[in-house]
Write a protein that holds these residues in place. Sequence first.
Motif, PDB file in Angstrom:
ATOM      1  N   SER A 356      -2.010  -7.122  -1.545  1.00  0.00           N
ATOM      2  CA  SER A 356      -3.072  -7.367  -0.571  1.00  0.00           C
ATOM      3  C   SER A 356      -2.523  -8.030   0.679  1.00  0.00           C
ATOM      4  CB  SER A 356      -4.168  -8.235  -1.196  1.00  0.00           C
ATOM      5  OG  SER A 356      -4.734  -7.605  -2.327  1.00  0.00           O
ATOM      6  N   LYS A 357      -1.666  -9.014   0.504  1.00  0.00           N
ATOM      7  CA  LYS A 357      -1.082  -9.698   1.664  1.00  0.00           C
ATOM      8  C   LYS A 357      -0.172  -8.759   2.443  1.00  0.00           C
ATOM      9  CE  LYS A 357      -0.536 -13.376   4.184  1.00  0.00           C
ATOM     10  NZ  LYS A 357      -1.666 -13.940   4.949  1.00  0.00           N
ATOM     11  N   LEU A 358       0.595  -7.944   1.741  1.00  0.00           N
ATOM     12  CA  LEU A 358       1.482  -6.985   2.406  1.00  0.00           C
ATOM     13  C   LEU A 358       0.692  -5.985   3.229  1.00  0.00           C
ATOM     14  CD1 LEU A 358       4.389  -5.794   2.669  1.00  0.00           C
ATOM     15  CD2 LEU A 358       3.870  -4.386   0.680  1.00  0.00           C
ATOM     16  N   THR A 359      -0.468  -5.564   2.739  1.00  0.00           N
ATOM     17  CA  THR A 359      -1.269  -4.542   3.422  1.00  0.00           C
ATOM     18  C   THR A 359      -2.136  -5.130   4.530  1.00  0.00           C
ATOM     19  OG1 THR A 359      -1.357  -3.272   1.363  1.00  0.00           O
ATOM     20  CG2 THR A 359      -2.925  -2.668   3.084  1.00  0.00           C
ATOM     21  N   LEU A 360      -2.789  -6.264   4.257  1.00  0.00           N
ATOM     22  CA  LEU A 360      -3.759  -6.818   5.192  1.00  0.00           C
ATOM     23  C   LEU A 360      -3.185  -7.870   6.123  1.00  0.00           C
ATOM     24  CD1 LEU A 360      -6.733  -7.077   2.674  1.00  0.00           C
ATOM     25  CD2 LEU A 360      -6.381  -5.337   4.433  1.00  0.00           C
ATOM     26  N   GLY A 361      -2.042  -8.417   5.781  1.00  0.00           N
ATOM     27  CA  GLY A 361      -1.365  -9.366   6.663  1.00  0.00           C
ATOM     28  C   GLY A 361      -2.172 -10.611   6.947  1.00  0.00           C
ATOM     29  N   ALA A 362      -2.218 -11.006   8.224  1.00  0.00           N
ATOM     30  CA  ALA A 362      -2.844 -12.268   8.626  1.00  0.00           C
ATOM     31  C   ALA A 362      -4.356 -12.264   8.450  1.00  0.00           C
ATOM     32  CB  ALA A 362      -2.493 -12.583  10.083  1.00  0.00           C
TER      33      ALA A 362
END
Length: 488
Positions: A356-362
């Motif tokens: 999720s963090k890799l895809t959605l970032g900040a």
Amino acid sequence: MTFLLLILLGIFTYYTLQRTVAKVTKTPPWLLWLVLMAPPLIWTGWMRIYETQLPSALVFWSLAICFLLYWILFEWGRKDLKDGNNESPALKTESAIHPTVEPAPVRPIEPTEESQLRSCFPWSVYYIQNIEYRPQAVICRGQLKTSATNAYQQVKENIEAEFGDRFILIFQEGLNDKPIFLLVPNHQQKKAGLKQEQITRPGLALLLLVATLLTTTFVGTRIAGIETTAISSNPSLILQGLPYALSLMTILGIHEMGHYLTARFYKIRTTLPYFIPMPFFLGTFGAFIQMRSPVPNRKALFDVSIAGPVAGFIASLPLFIWGLSNSQIVPIDNEAPMLNTDALNPRNSILIALLSKLTLGAQLTSNMAIDLHPVAVAGFLGIIVTALNLIPVGQLDGGHIVHAIFGQKTAMIIGQIARLLLLLLSLIQSEYLLWAIYLIFLRLADEPALNDVTELDNKRDIFGLLAIALLILIILPLPQALAGLLNI
């Protein structure tokens, strides 16, 4: 529509019970069928009467009570069937290979044939010390003098040369950890002149495929936020459920095709993949295949078992990532359950959080959750299904994998530990409690391969351990330190 699908599910469930469970228990199939069908009947009745979403407590307790009742009835019938027979699991292999055959005679070979049998075991390969005659098998105990692979192959060739196809030869570890040979009477050779049983039923597979496409599409419309009343006035809206339906069925289909194609590679007779339709919940209870011939060795057991989860996981990843990129960020609800896809808390899983963090970032911060796109829901469920299958217990893929790596006895110990650990994890994340209850009713003992002694190579051992590591990454929540580092 729901009523029709419920009828199809009932017919399929009863057919499956008649073909499998009815052969190993005296409990009437119709009684077991009623217990299995009770939850969907209760859920359908609730939705018809109250026209609201099913309460999670109703889903949980109906499944838990019916699982317990099913297990009690099943074991009661098995106990009656055994009539006090307390022989060790190593002597029950015949029922796993030919569950419908008539009991074998107490002495499967003639007294005059014992010298022929002993001659099949060269002293430089397997020095035979004792021969025991049991109703299920002839047990040959001795000392292994060469590698397990060479011993099995040479003894197998000798047995076939002396006795033809009268026996199926099994090589496994005895209770004292010493390898033993079992000669199981091959009742299938009596049917050599008859047409081989038809196990691939493309008509049934296609019917279940279409039924599951309908049920998952119906559920997909709800995931897409479309009310049932809106579909009644505009039937074309049901097409909004296709992204979820096609994505989930692709994942499940690829998972089962991984098993199927690998089994065919090893010349194991197996059915086509069968989907299980369900007109509510996820729209399906998954898919399965049935192997109708024994697994030749632990290498084949490992490859067939790991192929499904790996294939399904690889199919889930791009769908989940694409769906994430089209999902919405919403305020977090700390009281929402783990499987709430309208406000998914990615921190409940290390792997989900990282993806999720890799895809959605900040966009994804510590006080935000994800309203998953229907395709992301399917990808998320594919990852969850991968984790469930990789749990190292009994008949699950993970149970087969640890059996292939460590042997049957060690695998049973690992399975018992896995049950306990998941039960402890459910104290932290209550969503796993249903998994823990489900595992209680799975048999720890796995069916042995024909050559269940030869160990795997290092490459497969590493792949197996990586599969267990993947399971851990999926089911464990994100550590607070790592969450702070990622700012989620």
